[in-house]
Design a protein around this motif. Structure first.
Motif, PDB file in Angstrom:
ATOM      1  N   THR A  23       0.831  -1.207   0.000  1.00 30.64           N
ATOM      2  CA  THR A  23       0.000   0.000   0.000  1.00 30.64           C
ATOM      3  C   THR A  23       0.864   1.255   0.000  1.00 30.64           C
ATOM      4  N   ALA A  24       0.253   2.337  -0.374  1.00 29.07           N
ATOM      5  CA  ALA A  24       0.865   3.667  -0.270  1.00 29.07           C
ATOM      6  C   ALA A  24      -0.259   4.692  -0.128  1.00 29.07           C
ATOM      7  N   GLN A  25       0.101   5.876   0.360  1.00 29.58           N
ATOM      8  CA  GLN A  25      -0.891   6.935   0.581  1.00 29.58           C
ATOM      9  C   GLN A  25      -0.343   8.268   0.076  1.00 29.58           C
ATOM     10  N   LEU A  26      -1.250   9.109  -0.359  1.00 35.52           N
ATOM     11  CA  LEU A  26      -0.907  10.453  -0.805  1.00 35.52           C
ATOM     12  C   LEU A  26      -1.987  11.390  -0.276  1.00 35.52           C
ATOM     13  N   LYS A  27      -1.558  12.453   0.387  1.00 35.92           N
ATOM     14  CA  LYS A  27      -2.495  13.458   0.893  1.00 35.92           C
ATOM     15  C   LYS A  27      -2.284  14.742   0.106  1.00 35.92           C
ATOM     16  N   LEU A  28      -3.368  15.278  -0.458  1.00 34.72           N
ATOM     17  CA  LEU A  28      -3.310  16.471  -1.286  1.00 34.72           C
ATOM     18  C   LEU A  28      -4.293  17.518  -0.770  1.00 34.72           C
ATOM     19  N   SER A  29      -3.934  18.792  -0.948  1.00 33.49           N
ATOM     20  CA  SER A  29      -4.881  19.874  -0.669  1.00 33.49           C
ATOM     21  C   SER A  29      -4.875  20.846  -1.839  1.00 33.49           C
ATOM     22  N   PHE A  30      -6.037  21.431  -2.082  1.00 35.67           N
ATOM     23  CA  PHE A  30      -6.221  22.353  -3.190  1.00 35.67           C
ATOM     24  C   PHE A  30      -6.846  23.635  -2.656  1.00 35.67           C
ATOM     25  N   ARG A  31      -6.145  24.747  -2.813  1.00 33.22           N
ATOM     26  CA  ARG A  31      -6.712  26.053  -2.475  1.00 33.22           C
ATOM     27  C   ARG A  31      -7.377  26.601  -3.739  1.00 33.22           C
ATOM     28  N   LEU A  32      -8.596  27.089  -3.582  1.00 33.65           N
ATOM     29  CA  LEU A  32      -9.427  27.479  -4.714  1.00 33.65           C
ATOM     30  C   LEU A  32      -9.731  28.970  -4.657  1.00 33.65           C
ATOM     31  N   VAL A  33      -9.941  29.555  -5.821  1.00 28.80           N
ATOM     32  CA  VAL A  33     -10.244  30.984  -5.882  1.00 28.80           C
ATOM     33  C   VAL A  33     -11.631  31.186  -6.470  1.00 28.80           C
ATOM     34  N   ALA A  34     -12.090  32.433  -6.430  1.00 27.21           N
ATOM     35  CA  ALA A  34     -13.434  32.757  -6.895  1.00 27.21           C
ATOM     36  C   ALA A  34     -13.653  32.250  -8.318  1.00 27.21           C
ATOM     37  N   GLY A  35     -14.802  31.648  -8.521  1.00 27.67           N
ATOM     38  CA  GLY A  35     -15.158  31.105  -9.820  1.00 27.67           C
ATOM     39  C   GLY A  35     -15.014  29.611  -9.912  1.00 27.67           C
ATOM     40  N   GLN A  36     -14.185  29.024  -9.056  1.00 28.87           N
ATOM     41  CA  GLN A  36     -14.023  27.572  -9.072  1.00 28.87           C
ATOM     42  C   GLN A  36     -15.140  26.909  -8.270  1.00 28.87           C
ATOM     43  N   ASP A  37     -15.559  25.754  -8.745  1.00 25.67           N
ATOM     44  CA  ASP A  37     -16.596  24.982  -8.073  1.00 25.67           C
ATOM     45  C   ASP A  37     -15.939  23.792  -7.376  1.00 25.67           C
ATOM     46  N   THR A  38     -16.129  23.690  -6.061  1.00 24.31           N
ATOM     47  CA  THR A  38     -15.408  22.662  -5.303  1.00 24.31           C
ATOM     48  C   THR A  38     -15.797  21.255  -5.741  1.00 24.31           C
ATOM     49  N   ALA A  39     -17.077  21.023  -6.005  1.00 20.07           N
ATOM     50  CA  ALA A  39     -17.492  19.684  -6.435  1.00 20.07           C
ATOM     51  C   ALA A  39     -16.873  19.326  -7.779  1.00 20.07           C
ATOM     52  N   ALA A  40     -16.800  20.308  -8.680  1.00 18.00           N
ATOM     53  CA  ALA A  40     -16.192  20.053  -9.991  1.00 18.00           C
ATOM     54  C   ALA A  40     -14.703  19.768  -9.862  1.00 18.00           C
ATOM     55  N   VAL A  41     -14.033  20.490  -8.964  1.00 17.20           N
ATOM     56  CA  VAL A  41     -12.607  20.232  -8.749  1.00 17.20           C
ATOM     57  C   VAL A  41     -12.397  18.825  -8.193  1.00 17.20           C
ATOM     58  N   GLN A  42     -13.217  18.426  -7.238  1.00 22.31           N
ATOM     59  CA  GLN A  42     -13.091  17.080  -6.681  1.00 22.31           C
ATOM     60  C   GLN A  42     -13.264  16.022  -7.762  1.00 22.31           C
ATOM     61  N   GLN A  43     -14.248  16.209  -8.644  1.00 24.64           N
ATOM     62  CA  GLN A  43     -14.457  15.233  -9.708  1.00 24.64           C
ATOM     63  C   GLN A  43     -13.293  15.227 -10.692  1.00 24.64           C
ATOM     64  N   SER A  44     -12.734  16.390 -10.967  1.00 25.83           N
ATOM     65  CA  SER A  44     -11.563  16.458 -11.843  1.00 25.83           C
ATOM     66  C   SER A  44     -10.390  15.686 -11.258  1.00 25.83           C
ATOM     67  N   VAL A  45     -10.200  15.799  -9.950  1.00 23.33           N
ATOM     68  CA  VAL A  45      -9.108  15.072  -9.294  1.00 23.33           C
ATOM     69  C   VAL A  45      -9.369  13.563  -9.364  1.00 23.33           C
ATOM     70  N   ARG A  46     -10.590  13.163  -9.101  1.00 22.24           N
ATOM     71  CA  ARG A  46     -10.927  11.732  -9.189  1.00 22.24           C
ATOM     72  C   ARG A  46     -10.632  11.190 -10.588  1.00 22.24           C
ATOM     73  N   ASP A  47     -11.058  11.921 -11.617  1.00 22.05           N
ATOM     74  CA  ASP A  47     -10.845  11.460 -12.985  1.00 22.05           C
ATOM     75  C   ASP A  47      -9.359  11.418 -13.322  1.00 22.05           C
ATOM     76  N   TRP A  48      -8.631  12.428 -12.877  1.00 25.41           N
ATOM     77  CA  TRP A  48      -7.185  12.500 -13.153  1.00 25.41           C
ATOM     78  C   TRP A  48      -6.453  11.317 -12.530  1.00 25.41           C
ATOM     79  N   VAL A  49      -6.768  11.003 -11.292  1.00 25.35           N
ATOM     80  CA  VAL A  49      -6.114   9.873 -10.624  1.00 25.35           C
ATOM     81  C   VAL A  49      -6.451   8.573 -11.342  1.00 25.35           C
ATOM     82  N   ALA A  50      -7.708   8.359 -11.647  1.00 27.09           N
ATOM     83  CA  ALA A  50      -8.112   7.113 -12.305  1.00 27.09           C
ATOM     84  C   ALA A  50      -7.429   6.940 -13.658  1.00 27.09           C
TER      85      ALA A  50
END
Length: 466
Positions: free
Chosen positions: A328-355
């Protein structure tokens, strides 16, 4: 605009300063540490103390609002003028943990005044900055001869901000009708420095996650199997390395969708600040700046979205070697977001990118720990102009503009209530939020009181004009 006489406000403050500071010290003695379950009774005692003091100040409504965790305080003082704007002040009455052995010079819950500085946990973050509104509204009334504020004034003082505000969104959604307002004033922020008073115009949002990677069903021999099966620790490293491109931009597809770019005027305002990069690096305990190409350091930490590797691990970590392919291995990431970004959309983008990046034979799970949305106040908003004018009268100098690189619950208020969020704070970086020997500078605290005294009249006049 507001005709509140400056001399009348200052005379009132001089007459009532000592009693105000005595009351603040009494509140600071309550160790309202929300992160410590053993202090839950103290957090409640803090809420009850504040509610009683707000009633004494003149608020006609003061209530303890329960949550699934620790209580908040709500107060309301109607103007009596149906055309007056409704303003909600936000702050928090809980504090960070503190103990003498952490490096405090004195007991953190026994306030001490030394050389014009009041030392205690919560002195700046956030009890001092909440409490200056009590004297500010009384000075506003005394100087204008009013019997009620020029605005319909509401306060919401949270009890769990230092624990991540886990129940705050539900609280404001439940009471959205009671909290309805035209603008929110957040008094849980600071200024650039005592010589450069500033108003914050925005905070970044935040979403963070853990990625768990699974390869072999158990640790296996790297000589017998290495190079022939996927290694989860290697894939964690590859993900971390692929997070940014050569210009240090976040490489997750779709990450920048909707970003509101800085205007030329905002860049000019940032450049007006007396920023010393070498001094900033010392504060950051770092040795060089690095970040997105084409942006200054202040732009990077205030107005650009970011991705950070907060932790990476997997496999053998003990002394000497152990030649394995880890399971096993683990990776912890954080994303700081600015006005105009949608948090749910960013989360889905990260999920798709990892997959998309992981090879066959590596299973993975991604856990997001919620999200804080970004918020931004337009520079031309009339309420912001009122805050700037009120601070300018108090500080008798030009007020400049900053943003906040961190994140907080202000965006929840903006989103649920659908109104602009303004920031009014007088704390300076040396106040040591969350650190040993936290303090507030008393002359700046009184400037906060004076700003609040001028603000309500200015807002009322400006709102009618706007």
């Amino acid at each position: 605009m507001s005709t509140t006489p400056d001399s009348a406000v200052r005379a009132y403050l001089d007459d009532h300063r000592e009693a105000f500071l005595d009351d603040l010290a009494e509140w600071l003695r309550i160790p309202s540490v929300s992160a410590d379950p053993e202090r839950a009774a103290d957090v409640r005692r803090s809420a009850e103390w504040l509610a009683a003091k707000l009633a004494e100040t003149g608020f006609s409504t003061t209530e303890i609002w329960e949550t699934e965790g620790l209580p908040a305080v709500f107060a309301e003082w109607p103007s009596g003028d149906p055309s007056a704007p409704i303003v909600l002040v936000y702050g928090h009455h809980d504090v960070q943990p503190a103990a003498r052995e952490d490096g405090w010079h004195t007991d953190p819950f026994e306030p001490q005044t030394v050389d014009g500085k009041l030392y205690a946990r919560g002195a700046a973050d956030d009890k001092g900055q909440v409490f200056f509104h009590t004297l500010g509204v009384r000075a506003h009334l005394a100087a204008t001869g009013r019997t009620a504020p020029a605005v319909n004034l509401k306060l919401l003082i949270e009890g769990e901000e230092e624990s991540g505000s886990p129940h705050f969104p539900a609280l404001i959604e439940k009471h959205a009708d009671r909290l309805a307002c035209d603008a929110v004033i957040v008094s849980d922020t600071g200024m650039w420095s005592r010589d450069t008073p500033t108003v914050c115009t925005g905070m970044r949002g935040l979403t963070d996650c853990q990625i768990d990677l699974y390869g072999p069903d158990q640790d296996i021999h790297s000589g017998s199997f290495g190079g022939a099966v996927p290694n989860p620790a290697t894939e964690a490293a590859r993900l971390a390395a692929a997070l940014h491109d050569t210009d240090r931009r976040v490489a997750v597809p779709g990450f920048y969708d909707g970003v509101i770019e800085l205007t030329d005027r905002e860049r000019e305002l940032f450049a007006e600040l007396p920023f010393d990069e070498e001094r900033w690096l010392r504060t950051a305990h770092s040795h060089a700046t690095l970040g997105e190409a084409g942006s200054t350091t202040l732009e990077r930490i205030w107005a650009r979205p970011t991705a950070e590797v907060n932790g990476i691990g997997g496999g053998y970590q003990g002394p000497g070697g152990k030649t394995i392919v880890p399971a096993t291995a683990q990776l912890k990431l954080s994303f700081r977001l600015v006005a105009g970004q949608d948090t749910a959309a960013v989360q889905q983008s990260v999920r798709d990118w990892v997959a998309d990046r992981l090879p066959a034979g590596i299973r993975h799970e991604i856990t997001f720990w919620g999200a804080t949305r970004p918020c931004l106040t337009p520079l031309d908003h009339p309420a912001l102009r009122s805050v700037v004018r009120a601070m300018g009268r108090a500080f008798e100098t030009k007020i400049r503009f900053t943003r906040e690189g961190g994140s907080g619950p202000a965006a929840d208020l903006q989103d649920v209530l659908g109104v602009p969020v303004l920031f009014l704070g007088i704390s300076v970086p040396s106040d040591g939020w969350h650190a040993p020997n936290e303090k507030v500078e008393l002359d700046l605290l009184m400037k906060g009181v004076e700003t609040a005294a001028h603000l309500w009249g200015d807002l009322a006049d400006t709102w009618r004009t706007a």
